[in-house]
Write an enzyme that holds these catalytic residues in place. Sequence first.
Site, PDB file in Angstrom:
ATOM      1  N   LYS A  83       0.858  -1.183   0.000  1.00 59.80           N
ATOM      2  CA  LYS A  83       0.000   0.000   0.000  1.00 59.80           C
ATOM      3  C   LYS A  83       0.895   1.234   0.000  1.00 59.80           C
ATOM      4  O   LYS A  83       1.734   1.414   0.893  1.00 59.80           O
ATOM      5  CB  LYS A  83      -0.846  -0.020   1.267  1.00 59.80           C
ATOM      6  CG  LYS A  83      -2.248   0.476   1.106  1.00 59.80           C
ATOM      7  CD  LYS A  83      -2.988   0.118   2.383  1.00 59.80           C
ATOM      8  CE  LYS A  83      -4.324   0.809   2.445  1.00 59.80           C
ATOM      9  NZ  LYS A  83      -4.889   0.695   3.788  1.00 59.80           N
TER      10      LYS A  83
HETATM   11  C1  E4P Z   1      -8.213   1.244   3.841  1.00 60.23           C
HETATM   12  O1  E4P Z   1      -7.430   0.868   3.024  1.00 60.23           O
HETATM   13  C2  E4P Z   1      -8.083   2.515   4.581  1.00 60.23           C
HETATM   14  O2  E4P Z   1      -6.873   2.554   5.227  1.00 60.23           O
HETATM   15  C3  E4P Z   1      -9.233   2.680   5.520  1.00 60.23           C
HETATM   16  O3  E4P Z   1     -10.424   2.263   4.881  1.00 60.23           O
HETATM   17  C4  E4P Z   1      -9.359   4.078   6.084  1.00 60.23           C
HETATM   18  O4  E4P Z   1     -10.559   4.188   6.798  1.00 60.23           O
HETATM   19  P1  E4P Z   1     -10.866   5.382   7.816  1.00 60.23           P
HETATM   20  O5  E4P Z   1     -11.065   6.637   7.030  1.00 60.23           O
HETATM   21  O6  E4P Z   1     -12.085   4.960   8.548  1.00 60.23           O
HETATM   22  O7  E4P Z   1      -9.649   5.479   8.705  1.00 60.23           O
END
Ligand code: E4P
Length: 229
Positions: A83
Amino acid sequence: MKIFLDTAGLDEIRTAARWGVLDGVTTNPSLFARVGGSYDDILKQISEITPGPVSAEVVADDVDGMLREGRHFASLAPNIFVKVPMGEDGLEAISRLAGEGIRTNCTLIFSANQGLLAAKAGASLLSPFVGRLDDISQDGMEVVRELVVMVETYDLGAEVLAASIRHPRHMTEAALAGAHIATVPLSVLKQMIRHPLTDKGVVQFRRDWDAVQAADQARAETANEPATP
Ligand code: E4P
């Protein structure tokens, strides 16, 4: 639409796997901070629970650091996706990792244009953050809708992963928008399962069933009673 679990919690991941709805997992540094321990160990265990993509996020803020972390994560298990945050360095890292055959998930996408560039650079997954856009009074799902059209119109070879999902309606809308994947906290998955009419129906069916059993039992007992002289 594939469903990923948005967590680093092993018990949560095992739960979703038991339900038969788990297609992959996304983690990030904030989610990892909630469980602690060794990120490597956790990633390896998650990758054993699910054969689907498991996202591991780099924290370096320069290309070399992202490449170093990304190569390391990719060596942990065959289903790890690296990521990488959107940005100039992020795009370069995505492009170079793609050149090495390492699959990436471009994260922190807040516009369709960012997603378009990430796909062009070679990202396998594009993660628009729906909830965080909603939080600042923008229509987060619109980015998902636009990105799905772009990816499909130009056959960009990436999948749109609706992220930052906050409630069940987001899941419905992501599916209707054509998102290839949505990543969701276990709490939202649980909300999706439940409906008050389902709960009420289960209670009613059980009550009716028990009433029939009790009536049968009473009839049998009456039939077995000795006749009175
Ligand atoms: C997923 O890849 C993200 O890191 C995650 O969905 C972020 O979610 P949030 O905005 O609730 O922290």
